[in-house]
Motif scaffolding. Structure first.
Motif, mmCIF file in Angstrom:
data_model
loop_
_atom_site.group_PDB
_atom_site.id
_atom_site.type_symbol
_atom_site.label_atom_id
_atom_site.label_comp_id
_atom_site.label_asym_id
_atom_site.label_seq_id
_atom_site.Cartn_x
_atom_site.Cartn_y
_atom_site.Cartn_z
ATOM 1 N N MET A 1 64.760 38.044 105.671
ATOM 2 C CA MET A 1 66.171 37.726 105.803
ATOM 3 C C MET A 1 66.177 36.511 106.692
ATOM 4 O O MET A 1 67.060 35.557 106.445
ATOM 5 C CB MET A 1 67.170 38.845 106.224
ATOM 6 C CG MET A 1 68.550 38.379 106.511
ATOM 7 S SD MET A 1 69.206 37.778 105.049
ATOM 8 C CE MET A 1 69.498 39.454 104.193
ATOM 9 N N ILE A 2 65.432 36.471 107.595
ATOM 10 C CA ILE A 2 65.552 35.361 108.635
ATOM 11 C C ILE A 2 65.185 34.045 107.749
ATOM 12 O O ILE A 2 65.699 33.031 108.040
ATOM 13 C CB ILE A 2 64.404 35.682 110.004
ATOM 14 C CG1 ILE A 2 65.048 36.501 110.901
ATOM 15 C CG2 ILE A 2 64.180 34.450 110.498
ATOM 16 C CD1 ILE A 2 66.197 36.060 111.786
ATOM 17 N N ALA A 3 64.188 34.289 107.170
ATOM 18 C CA ALA A 3 63.754 33.017 106.243
ATOM 19 C C ALA A 3 64.628 32.615 105.280
ATOM 20 O O ALA A 3 64.864 31.464 105.151
ATOM 21 C CB ALA A 3 62.273 33.456 105.376
ATOM 22 N N THR A 4 65.361 33.634 104.711
ATOM 23 C CA THR A 4 66.346 32.994 103.915
ATOM 24 C C THR A 4 67.838 32.556 104.624
ATOM 25 O O THR A 4 68.178 31.324 104.064
ATOM 26 C CB THR A 4 67.231 34.459 103.228
ATOM 27 O OG1 THR A 4 65.930 35.200 102.498
ATOM 28 C CG2 THR A 4 68.351 34.047 102.163
ATOM 29 N N LEU A 5 67.871 32.957 105.761
ATOM 30 C CA LEU A 5 69.007 32.388 106.595
ATOM 31 C C LEU A 5 68.436 30.859 106.990
ATOM 32 O O LEU A 5 69.403 30.058 107.364
ATOM 33 C CB LEU A 5 69.192 33.367 107.853
ATOM 34 C CG LEU A 5 70.050 34.580 107.285
ATOM 35 C CD1 LEU A 5 70.127 35.297 108.683
ATOM 36 C CD2 LEU A 5 71.344 34.211 106.754
ATOM 37 N N LEU A 6 67.166 30.708 107.445
ATOM 38 C CA LEU A 6 66.743 29.690 107.948
ATOM 39 C C LEU A 6 66.675 28.395 106.837
ATOM 40 O O LEU A 6 67.183 27.418 106.998
ATOM 41 C CB LEU A 6 65.136 29.639 108.359
ATOM 42 C CG LEU A 6 64.887 30.210 109.618
ATOM 43 C CD1 LEU A 6 63.616 30.482 110.041
ATOM 44 C CD2 LEU A 6 65.371 29.386 110.692
ATOM 45 N N THR A 90 71.107 38.699 114.013
ATOM 46 C CA THR A 90 70.129 38.243 112.839
ATOM 47 C C THR A 90 70.571 36.811 112.634
ATOM 48 O O THR A 90 69.796 35.956 112.641
ATOM 49 C CB THR A 90 70.002 39.072 111.533
ATOM 50 O OG1 THR A 90 69.696 40.295 112.126
ATOM 51 C CG2 THR A 90 69.120 38.364 110.712
ATOM 52 N N ILE A 91 71.849 36.350 112.362
ATOM 53 C CA ILE A 91 72.429 35.136 112.133
ATOM 54 C C ILE A 91 72.334 34.372 113.285
ATOM 55 O O ILE A 91 71.773 33.260 113.258
ATOM 56 C CB ILE A 91 74.188 35.357 111.746
ATOM 57 C CG1 ILE A 91 74.297 36.300 110.463
ATOM 58 C CG2 ILE A 91 74.582 33.809 111.554
ATOM 59 C CD1 ILE A 91 75.578 36.452 110.249
ATOM 60 N N PHE A 92 72.620 34.864 114.617
ATOM 61 C CA PHE A 92 72.323 34.061 115.921
ATOM 62 C C PHE A 92 70.725 33.643 116.100
ATOM 63 O O PHE A 92 70.524 32.386 116.127
ATOM 64 C CB PHE A 92 72.697 34.978 116.921
ATOM 65 C CG PHE A 92 71.963 34.559 118.316
ATOM 66 C CD1 PHE A 92 72.331 33.286 118.853
ATOM 67 C CD2 PHE A 92 71.338 35.312 119.024
ATOM 68 C CE1 PHE A 92 71.973 32.819 119.917
ATOM 69 C CE2 PHE A 92 70.652 34.980 120.168
ATOM 70 C CZ PHE A 92 71.131 33.721 120.642
ATOM 71 N N TRP A 93 70.173 34.652 115.728
ATOM 72 C CA TRP A 93 68.522 34.283 115.752
ATOM 73 C C TRP A 93 68.162 32.979 114.883
ATOM 74 O O TRP A 93 67.525 32.108 115.073
ATOM 75 C CB TRP A 93 67.774 35.472 115.765
ATOM 76 C CG TRP A 93 67.721 36.082 117.249
ATOM 77 C CD1 TRP A 93 68.292 37.352 117.559
ATOM 78 C CD2 TRP A 93 67.145 35.692 118.492
ATOM 79 N NE1 TRP A 93 68.182 37.660 118.760
ATOM 80 C CE2 TRP A 93 67.642 36.590 119.337
ATOM 81 C CE3 TRP A 93 66.384 34.538 118.935
ATOM 82 C CZ2 TRP A 93 66.879 36.382 120.752
ATOM 83 C CZ3 TRP A 93 65.935 34.495 120.143
ATOM 84 C CH2 TRP A 93 66.268 35.500 121.017
ATOM 85 N N SER A 94 68.656 33.470 113.500
ATOM 86 C CA SER A 94 68.159 32.171 112.629
ATOM 87 C C SER A 94 68.741 30.883 113.075
ATOM 88 O O SER A 94 68.048 30.055 112.871
ATOM 89 C CB SER A 94 68.923 32.777 111.333
ATOM 90 O OG SER A 94 70.331 32.688 111.139
ATOM 91 N N LYS A 95 70.061 30.852 113.506
ATOM 92 C CA LYS A 95 70.710 29.585 114.122
ATOM 93 C C LYS A 95 69.742 28.929 115.134
ATOM 94 O O LYS A 95 69.540 27.811 115.300
ATOM 95 C CB LYS A 95 72.101 29.747 114.347
ATOM 96 C CG LYS A 95 72.984 29.943 113.134
ATOM 97 C CD LYS A 95 74.490 30.287 113.547
ATOM 98 C CE LYS A 95 75.482 30.084 112.363
ATOM 99 N NZ LYS A 95 75.462 28.934 111.532
ATOM 100 N N THR A 96 69.407 30.053 116.188
ATOM 101 C CA THR A 96 68.735 29.369 117.040
ATOM 102 C C THR A 96 67.365 28.888 116.851
ATOM 103 O O THR A 96 66.947 27.851 117.495
ATOM 104 C CB THR A 96 68.393 30.818 118.257
ATOM 105 O OG1 THR A 96 69.754 31.161 118.597
ATOM 106 C CG2 THR A 96 67.516 29.976 119.453
#
Length: 274
Positions: A1-6, A90-96
């Protein structure tokens, strides 16, 4: 999911970052040309503009992404962001993570801009206009006072320090967007940022006072040295200017860790719709 959000962050901000990086390099290149031509007024304007653009590339990128973080998380675009079926953290960490990656790219662009601009600026201050020659001379000079390990360590510490700023910006935006500060609208994050700055200055000052360790020249080499923390003498201009205090380093590291934890908590318990 992190990769998708990135990937989503890349697609959403690529135009903004492209304008910042591409526009910055273009302006620096044009400024360098003006400086090399030695035309009246235009030459001086080129030097000033080249210096400014080179040094503001990184902070401008981080501030632009902090504004984007606020708009995409807490303004109208935030309705879509907060409706994504994942935990808010999870959204926060992807933005960070994306902002950290963009910051590293901005540092690289800054180095490239500096190399371009140095071809005109170097001869003006009595150095070679070849950026590689100038870099070699600088490294040779530094090697007389510091070991390779210390130089590498200082460079890593500098890069990490630059990555701390987005953490602080995101913290202020998130806390300033919680109740009751969110009633102030745009003023919420600004008030939080001002308060955060004052608290940070107080904490770092305490750490410097109670951890009197710094970098200074000892025995002809750069080393960790003790120094006097008499702030009355320092404010009077009688302090030791040959030592750079290092107490602020652990202070900022602790503050950054607290900011990451508290912003993580905010996304999970204050704004997350997951």
């Amino acid at each position: 999911m992190i990769a998708t959000l990135l990937k989503h962050e890349f697609l959403r901000t690529r135009t903004l970052l492209g304008l910042l990086f591409g526009g910055g390099l273009a302006i620096v290149s044009l400024s360098t040309l003006f400086a090399l031509m030695k035309w009246p007024v235009l030459s001086e304007l080129g030097v000033a503009l080249g210096l400014v653009i080179t040094f503001v590339m990184l902070p401008a990128t981080q501030i632009a992404l902090a504004v984007d973080y606020w708009r995409s998380s807490y303004r109208q675009q935030g309705y879509f962001t907060q409706s994504i079926p994942v935990k808010g953290s999870t959204i926060f960490w992807s933005k960070t993570l994306w902002t950290w990656l963009a910051s590293l790219v901005a540092m690289t662009v800054t180095v490239i801009s500096a190399a371009i601009f140095w071809t005109a600026f170097g001869p003006m201050v009595g150095f070679s206009g070849n950026p590689f020659t100038a870099l070699g001379d600088a490294l040779h000079f530094v090697a007389q006072y510091a070991s390779t390990g210390m130089v590498v360590g200082l460079l890593i510490a500098f890069v990490l320090q630059m990555l701390v700023w987005p953490v602080q910006y995101f913290f202020c935006v998130s806390i300033g967007s919680e109740a009751p500060l969110n009633r102030l609208g745009k003023g919420g994050p600004i008030v939080t940022l001002i308060a955060f700055y004052l608290v940070t200055q107080f904490i770092t000052t305490l750490f410097i006072m109670f951890m009197p360790i710094g970098l200074g020249i000892e025995g002809g080499s750069l080393a960790f040295v003790d120094f006097d923390t008499n702030f009355l003498d320092a404010f009077a201009g009688n302090g030791n200017d040959d030592v750079m205090p290092l107490g602020f380093v652990p202070a900022l590291a602790i503050i950054a860790a607290v900011c990451l934890w508290r912003t993580h908590y905010s996304w999970n318990h204050k704004v997350s719709l997951a």
